[in-house]
Write a protein that holds these residues in place. Sequence first.
Motif, short mmCIF file in Angstrom:
data_model
loop_
_atom_site.label_atom_id
_atom_site.label_comp_id
_atom_site.label_asym_id
_atom_site.label_seq_id
_atom_site.Cartn_x
_atom_site.Cartn_y
_atom_site.Cartn_z
N LYS A 155 0.83 -1.21 0.00
CA LYS A 155 0.00 0.00 0.00
C LYS A 155 0.86 1.26 0.00
O LYS A 155 0.46 2.30 -0.56
CB LYS A 155 -0.92 -0.02 1.21
N ALA A 156 2.04 1.18 0.60
CA ALA A 156 2.90 2.36 0.71
C ALA A 156 3.35 2.87 -0.66
O ALA A 156 3.72 4.04 -0.80
CB ALA A 156 4.12 2.04 1.57
N ASN A 157 3.34 2.02 -1.68
CA ASN A 157 3.79 2.41 -3.02
C ASN A 157 2.65 2.79 -3.95
O ASN A 157 2.86 2.98 -5.15
CB ASN A 157 4.59 1.26 -3.64
N ILE A 158 1.43 2.89 -3.41
CA ILE A 158 0.25 3.21 -4.22
C ILE A 158 -0.36 4.50 -3.70
O ILE A 158 -0.47 4.68 -2.48
CB ILE A 158 -0.78 2.06 -4.14
N TRP A 214 -2.04 1.68 -10.64
CA TRP A 214 -2.39 0.38 -10.06
C TRP A 214 -3.88 0.16 -10.11
O TRP A 214 -4.34 -0.97 -10.29
CB TRP A 214 -1.91 0.34 -8.61
#
Length: 328
Positions: A245-248, A325
Amino acid sequence: MHIAREADSRESASFDFQAPAESTSRAFIEANTVSSSFAEIRRDHIIPVFVKDNEPLISQSDFIQVTAEAVREVFRGEQILAPQVRVSHPIKGRIPEAKDKPAAQLHDWERTIYYERMMFCIEVPTLFETVGGNPLTLVVGGVKAYNLDSLYNRKGAVEHFKLFIGFENLVCTNLCVRSDGYAGDVRASSLEQLQKAILSLLRSYDPRRHLRQMQALTEYSLTEHQFAQLVGRCRLYQHLPVAVKANIPALLYGDQQLAAVCKDYYRDKSFCRDENGDISLWKAYNLFTGVNKSTYIDQFLDRSVNALDFAAQVQDALEGQSASWYLR
């Protein structure tokens, strides 16, 4: 575009808090809020105090007043409507003389009340534009939530406020807020500091840029398949591992609100899909701002800004400028 400010030589707009005209008779936020007014808050609501010295915090009515004065100063010559006010989380009490009375026997004058959370909007109807066939008018407002303050201090301690300037979609009373029109953690210990923060936000906000961004959403559409994939990914996002989730890009809407977006995709009178299942990005954005009305006051503006940021990310993906994403 009808948002050009009038020359300063025009007669200053009058602002009458007792004026019957408000931004709208329809609520801009629902959740667990009730309607109130500036006059009612000033007349009937007690003001919380700092525990250590019994000095009052900045009252909600003073917050509304100083914002209205800033609006009148910055948008001199424009029509300014009376604020629409919504409150939630009542804190009830009673005067000492009624301390032994059963609640059912209390007279109105023996009761005390204030609301922990308050949000208001002041509409400037002479500053308007049309986007996607929907009339939009400029609105300014703020949130005062006493639960964000530390009451166990002395007078002069920092208090927290949220400020915004943006547009209200008159078709549905949805609020459209952009990041440059939102100050989510304004800290002030006096009305003078608060007034400076309000004026700074109003003067730095670029309404034309905001309108261009929203107008651009009308030029893109999602097919039924793309919309289904988008909403499905939105619901998956809430359950992703933290590291993933941290990369979205964040999405602040929960499952119940996303379910309402799905329902409105088929049923909303103003923003539903067209006959072949396609939906413009402008309409999809308004589905999100519409379900945001179920958000509590203290989180409402963050989700409002998030809706536009999310729509902009989808737009970039449709243009091929970046991968998303949510539409993979």
